[in-house]
Enzyme design. Sequence first.
Site, PDB file in Angstrom:
ATOM      1  N   ARG A  43       0.829  -1.214   0.000  1.00 44.10           N
ATOM      2  CA  ARG A  43       0.000   0.000   0.000  1.00 44.10           C
ATOM      3  C   ARG A  43       0.860   1.259   0.000  1.00 44.10           C
ATOM      4  O   ARG A  43       0.525   2.247  -0.652  1.00 44.10           O
ATOM      5  CB  ARG A  43      -0.931  -0.020   1.218  1.00 44.10           C
ATOM      6  CG  ARG A  43      -1.902   1.156   1.265  1.00 44.10           C
ATOM      7  CD  ARG A  43      -2.968   0.939   2.319  1.00 44.10           C
ATOM      8  NE  ARG A  43      -2.403   0.702   3.642  1.00 44.10           N
ATOM      9  CZ  ARG A  43      -3.133   0.484   4.729  1.00 44.10           C
ATOM     10  NH1 ARG A  43      -4.453   0.447   4.637  1.00 44.10           N
ATOM     11  NH2 ARG A  43      -2.548   0.286   5.896  1.00 44.10           N
ATOM     12  N   TYR A 240      -9.820 -11.793  13.430  1.00 42.07           N
ATOM     13  CA  TYR A 240      -8.677 -12.385  12.719  1.00 42.07           C
ATOM     14  C   TYR A 240      -8.930 -13.869  12.465  1.00 42.07           C
ATOM     15  O   TYR A 240      -8.695 -14.370  11.359  1.00 42.07           O
ATOM     16  CB  TYR A 240      -7.395 -12.192  13.527  1.00 42.07           C
ATOM     17  CG  TYR A 240      -6.166 -12.747  12.843  1.00 42.07           C
ATOM     18  CD1 TYR A 240      -5.520 -12.020  11.849  1.00 42.07           C
ATOM     19  CD2 TYR A 240      -5.662 -14.006  13.177  1.00 42.07           C
ATOM     20  CE1 TYR A 240      -4.403 -12.532  11.199  1.00 42.07           C
ATOM     21  CE2 TYR A 240      -4.547 -14.518  12.536  1.00 42.07           C
ATOM     22  CZ  TYR A 240      -3.924 -13.786  11.555  1.00 42.07           C
ATOM     23  OH  TYR A 240      -2.819 -14.297  10.911  1.00 42.07           O
ATOM     24  N   VAL A 271       5.637 -16.901  12.923  1.00 41.62           N
ATOM     25  CA  VAL A 271       6.875 -16.312  12.422  1.00 41.62           C
ATOM     26  C   VAL A 271       7.214 -15.030  13.176  1.00 41.62           C
ATOM     27  O   VAL A 271       6.328 -14.255  13.558  1.00 41.62           O
ATOM     28  CB  VAL A 271       6.759 -16.032  10.906  1.00 41.62           C
ATOM     29  CG1 VAL A 271       8.067 -15.491  10.351  1.00 41.62           C
ATOM     30  CG2 VAL A 271       6.363 -17.316  10.164  1.00 41.62           C
TER      31      VAL A 271
END
Length: 316
Positions: A43, A240, A271
């Site tokens: 973005r 989420y 991660v």
Amino acid sequence: MEGSFISSSEQRVAVVTGANKGIGLEICRQLASNGVIVILTARNEKRGAAAVDALREFGLSDVVFHQLDVRGPSSAARLADFVRDKFGKLDILVNNAAILGVMTVDIGGPEPAPIQEAVASEKFASMSAAERLEWLNQRITETYVEGEDCLRTNYGGTKNVTEALLPLLLASSNARVVNVSSSMGLLQLFSGEELKQEFNDIDKLSLERVDELSELFLEDFKNGQLNHRGWPVEKGPSAYIVSKALINAYTRVLAKKHTALRINCVNPGHVDTDGSFHTGELTVAEGARGPVTLALAPRGGPTGAYFDRTEEASFV
């Protein structure tokens, strides 16, 4: 910074969303290292261009930046026009762009430091991954505004980009769509049996119904009725979790509709990135391995499947 390429018809072309840092950037690096022309999207134009420059410093010249706001259909359409004009096809789409959909709250003192500063502290660095996650869970909260933004970005963005690029994927002889999901999108986190059954009934599920389920969640969230239908509320940020479950469902329905494509979703693992507030135990290279493996898989193979890193697993 769109650049120009002279590509052969055999050279694969990939689009990666949310790619200016973290797993997305590493996916770009690994794909480009395997001879793929990569369109890195983000973005923020400045950050996206800087990410491309960083990859080119490693000798990866077949990477170009294109601005993309996944929430905007017009932005996705401009990306599709660019890919069509430059390459005439698309071989790989990795839908990686996502947000957690929470806001952070400060606790522990009259003037606590911002959470970003705490994450960067020596004390935080000394914590185990489990301790970091517990610490973070005490400092985040979820409102309807964040929840709606999460669904519009994660699920809505994946759908916007995929639909815009679908004709170009169909023009490829061996196209791959990889939707980056999460173990938090598994249906075991839902308490409502009817909801779980509906999400998992691929024979009855349609693209229209997946959209309706997205809106139904937002309606229940807004009205404070998540427990009524059995949406996930205890194992992490509800929006989420639902956004990733919607992506999984969308993957399955789209794969059933477009059998010529290989369309799968993958959990990269937990991660160590900015998005996880550095609570993850895996490196970005390890996290990118699953998406890249699916993107570069030989012709044929599974479609409409969920992978836990590099192993096929259950949606439930």
